[in-house]
Design a protein around this motif. Sequence first.
Motif, PDB file in Angstrom:
ATOM      1  N   GLY A  36       0.807  -1.217   0.000  1.00 46.48           N
ATOM      2  CA  GLY A  36       0.000   0.000   0.000  1.00 46.48           C
ATOM      3  C   GLY A  36       0.838   1.264   0.000  1.00 46.48           C
ATOM      4  N   MET A  37       2.068   1.175  -0.491  1.00 47.12           N
ATOM      5  CA  MET A  37       3.007   2.292  -0.437  1.00 47.12           C
ATOM      6  C   MET A  37       3.458   2.762  -1.823  1.00 47.12           C
ATOM      7  SD  MET A  37       3.422   3.167   2.602  1.00 47.12           S
ATOM      8  CE  MET A  37       2.154   2.577   3.697  1.00 47.12           C
ATOM      9  N   ALA A  38       2.714   2.420  -2.849  1.00 47.02           N
ATOM     10  CA  ALA A  38       3.089   2.777  -4.222  1.00 47.02           C
ATOM     11  C   ALA A  38       2.435   4.091  -4.643  1.00 47.02           C
ATOM     12  CB  ALA A  38       2.669   1.661  -5.174  1.00 47.02           C
ATOM     13  N   PRO A  39       2.930   4.678  -5.727  1.00 46.33           N
ATOM     14  CA  PRO A  39       2.242   5.839  -6.301  1.00 46.33           C
ATOM     15  C   PRO A  39       0.863   5.423  -6.819  1.00 46.33           C
ATOM     16  CG  PRO A  39       4.401   5.494  -7.344  1.00 46.33           C
ATOM     17  CD  PRO A  39       4.135   4.322  -6.471  1.00 46.33           C
ATOM     18  N   VAL A  40      -0.100   6.364  -6.831  1.00 49.29           N
ATOM     19  CA  VAL A  40      -1.424   6.065  -7.395  1.00 49.29           C
ATOM     20  C   VAL A  40      -1.400   6.135  -8.913  1.00 49.29           C
ATOM     21  CG1 VAL A  40      -2.716   6.775  -5.352  1.00 49.29           C
ATOM     22  CG2 VAL A  40      -2.262   8.449  -7.170  1.00 49.29           C
ATOM     23  N   ALA A  41      -0.434   6.883  -9.451  1.00 49.74           N
ATOM     24  CA  ALA A  41      -0.268   7.015 -10.893  1.00 49.74           C
ATOM     25  C   ALA A  41       1.161   7.467 -11.155  1.00 49.74           C
ATOM     26  CB  ALA A  41      -1.257   8.025 -11.475  1.00 49.74           C
ATOM     27  N   MET A  42       1.609   7.283 -12.408  1.00 50.05           N
ATOM     28  CA  MET A  42       2.948   7.724 -12.776  1.00 50.05           C
ATOM     29  C   MET A  42       2.935   8.417 -14.127  1.00 50.05           C
ATOM     30  SD  MET A  42       5.551   4.744 -11.430  1.00 50.05           S
ATOM     31  CE  MET A  42       5.212   3.619 -12.754  1.00 50.05           C
ATOM     32  N   VAL A  43       3.825   9.395 -14.233  1.00 49.75           N
ATOM     33  CA  VAL A  43       4.076  10.091 -15.485  1.00 49.75           C
ATOM     34  C   VAL A  43       5.588  10.137 -15.629  1.00 49.75           C
ATOM     35  CG1 VAL A  43       3.880  12.286 -16.726  1.00 49.75           C
ATOM     36  CG2 VAL A  43       2.006  11.522 -15.233  1.00 49.75           C
ATOM     37  N   PHE A  44       6.104   9.631 -16.748  1.00 52.48           N
ATOM     38  CA  PHE A  44       7.552   9.704 -16.946  1.00 52.48           C
ATOM     39  C   PHE A  44       7.878  10.020 -18.393  1.00 52.48           C
ATOM     40  CE2 PHE A  44       6.511   5.120 -16.695  1.00 52.48           C
ATOM     41  CZ  PHE A  44       6.898   4.696 -17.959  1.00 52.48           C
ATOM     42  N   ASN A  45       9.078  10.583 -18.585  1.00 51.76           N
ATOM     43  CA  ASN A  45       9.519  11.031 -19.906  1.00 51.76           C
ATOM     44  C   ASN A  45      10.207   9.942 -20.712  1.00 51.76           C
ATOM     45  OD1 ASN A  45       8.631  13.571 -19.276  1.00 51.76           O
ATOM     46  ND2 ASN A  45      10.643  14.430 -18.902  1.00 51.76           N
ATOM     47  N   ILE A  46      11.047   9.171 -20.056  1.00 54.63           N
ATOM     48  CA  ILE A  46      11.901   8.219 -20.762  1.00 54.63           C
ATOM     49  C   ILE A  46      11.347   6.810 -20.584  1.00 54.63           C
ATOM     50  CG2 ILE A  46      14.242   7.294 -20.972  1.00 54.63           C
ATOM     51  CD1 ILE A  46      15.131   9.970 -19.549  1.00 54.63           C
ATOM     52  N   MET A  47      10.870   6.245 -21.684  1.00 60.83           N
ATOM     53  CA  MET A  47      10.315   4.896 -21.648  1.00 60.83           C
ATOM     54  C   MET A  47      11.449   3.886 -21.620  1.00 60.83           C
ATOM     55  SD  MET A  47       7.956   2.698 -21.662  1.00 60.83           S
ATOM     56  CE  MET A  47       6.371   2.986 -22.373  1.00 60.83           C
ATOM     57  N   THR A  48      11.479   3.109 -20.562  1.00 60.42           N
ATOM     58  CA  THR A  48      12.421   1.997 -20.462  1.00 60.42           C
ATOM     59  C   THR A  48      11.629   0.765 -20.074  1.00 60.42           C
ATOM     60  OG1 THR A  48      12.853   2.351 -18.108  1.00 60.42           O
ATOM     61  CG2 THR A  48      14.296   3.518 -19.669  1.00 60.42           C
ATOM     62  N   THR A  49      12.223  -0.384 -20.276  1.00 58.28           N
ATOM     63  CA  THR A  49      11.535  -1.612 -19.884  1.00 58.28           C
ATOM     64  C   THR A  49      11.320  -1.640 -18.378  1.00 58.28           C
ATOM     65  OG1 THR A  49      13.662  -2.769 -19.830  1.00 58.28           O
ATOM     66  CG2 THR A  49      12.360  -2.958 -21.848  1.00 58.28           C
ATOM     67  N   LYS A  50      12.263  -1.084 -17.602  1.00 59.83           N
ATOM     68  CA  LYS A  50      12.118  -1.067 -16.135  1.00 59.83           C
ATOM     69  C   LYS A  50      10.881  -0.272 -15.726  1.00 59.83           C
ATOM     70  CE  LYS A  50      16.537   0.261 -15.810  1.00 59.83           C
ATOM     71  NZ  LYS A  50      17.094  -0.291 -16.992  1.00 59.83           N
ATOM     72  N   ALA A  51      10.757   0.945 -16.241  1.00 58.37           N
ATOM     73  CA  ALA A  51       9.632   1.808 -15.869  1.00 58.37           C
ATOM     74  C   ALA A  51       8.308   1.218 -16.355  1.00 58.37           C
ATOM     75  CB  ALA A  51       9.832   3.212 -16.426  1.00 58.37           C
ATOM     76  N   ALA A  52       8.295   0.739 -17.589  1.00 60.44           N
ATOM     77  CA  ALA A  52       7.061   0.166 -18.143  1.00 60.44           C
ATOM     78  C   ALA A  52       6.630  -1.073 -17.364  1.00 60.44           C
ATOM     79  CB  ALA A  52       7.257  -0.178 -19.616  1.00 60.44           C
ATOM     80  N   LEU A  53       7.559  -1.974 -17.087  1.00 65.22           N
ATOM     81  CA  LEU A  53       7.218  -3.188 -16.345  1.00 65.22           C
ATOM     82  C   LEU A  53       6.772  -2.843 -14.927  1.00 65.22           C
ATOM     83  CD1 LEU A  53       6.963  -6.229 -16.241  1.00 65.22           C
ATOM     84  CD2 LEU A  53       9.406  -6.347 -15.641  1.00 65.22           C
ATOM     85  N   GLY A  54       7.433  -1.854 -14.312  1.00 63.48           N
ATOM     86  CA  GLY A  54       7.017  -1.417 -12.976  1.00 63.48           C
ATOM     87  C   GLY A  54       5.583  -0.939 -12.969  1.00 63.48           C
ATOM     88  N   ALA A  55       5.220  -0.129 -13.960  1.00 63.98           N
ATOM     89  CA  ALA A  55       3.849   0.380 -14.060  1.00 63.98           C
ATOM     90  C   ALA A  55       2.862  -0.763 -14.275  1.00 63.98           C
ATOM     91  CB  ALA A  55       3.754   1.394 -15.198  1.00 63.98           C
ATOM     92  N   VAL A  56       3.237  -1.715 -15.116  1.00 59.54           N
ATOM     93  CA  VAL A  56       2.348  -2.836 -15.428  1.00 59.54           C
ATOM     94  C   VAL A  56       2.134  -3.725 -14.200  1.00 59.54           C
ATOM     95  CG1 VAL A  56       2.135  -4.966 -16.779  1.00 59.54           C
ATOM     96  CG2 VAL A  56       2.805  -2.837 -17.905  1.00 59.54           C
ATOM     97  N   VAL A  57       3.197  -4.085 -13.487  1.00 58.80           N
ATOM     98  CA  VAL A  57       3.017  -4.979 -12.346  1.00 58.80           C
ATOM     99  C   VAL A  57       2.281  -4.291 -11.199  1.00 58.80           C
ATOM    100  CG1 VAL A  57       4.994  -6.434 -12.909  1.00 58.80           C
ATOM    101  CG2 VAL A  57       5.283  -4.573 -11.280  1.00 58.80           C
TER     102      VAL A  57
END
Length: 146
Positions: A85-106
């Motif tokens: 229960g400690m994650a962001p409610v939403a994310m906005v980022f500039n640089i698409m990487t597999t790390k950021a995308a997978l983090g958002a998906v999971v």
Amino acid sequence: MSTVLDKPRVVIHGRKVVPGVAEGEALVTRQTISGWGGVNLMTGTVIESRHELKGVSFANKVLVFPGAKGSSGWSGIFHMAKLRGMAPVAMVFNIMTTKAALGAVVMRTPTVTECDQDPLDLIKTGDWVRVNGDAGTIEVWDKKPE
């Protein structure tokens, strides 16, 4: 009935990474965030030693940042933060990487990237932000609309 005060200060258009709609107070950084060793997953707090957000929690905030850095552990750390229960409610980022995308998906967190305007220039910490991953839009208010 909505009033002029209810209209967002700015609307940014981008590309959906994860669908859904979420809103909350913005937490903005111009520095990338490291997952493994950079975040306390129990509190959602940035612990990276030289990071401008060191000691600040992104829990229940709209995290606006350039992107992820570090190892493939980024998504695992953010997923565990979500389970706590400690994650962001939403994310906005500039640089698409597999790390950021997978983090958002999971995390199943509404996320938008590849914006038509730089969100780091238009959103400041404390603004009220609605991320609509379905439409690929980010609406920004100076304070929470009535």
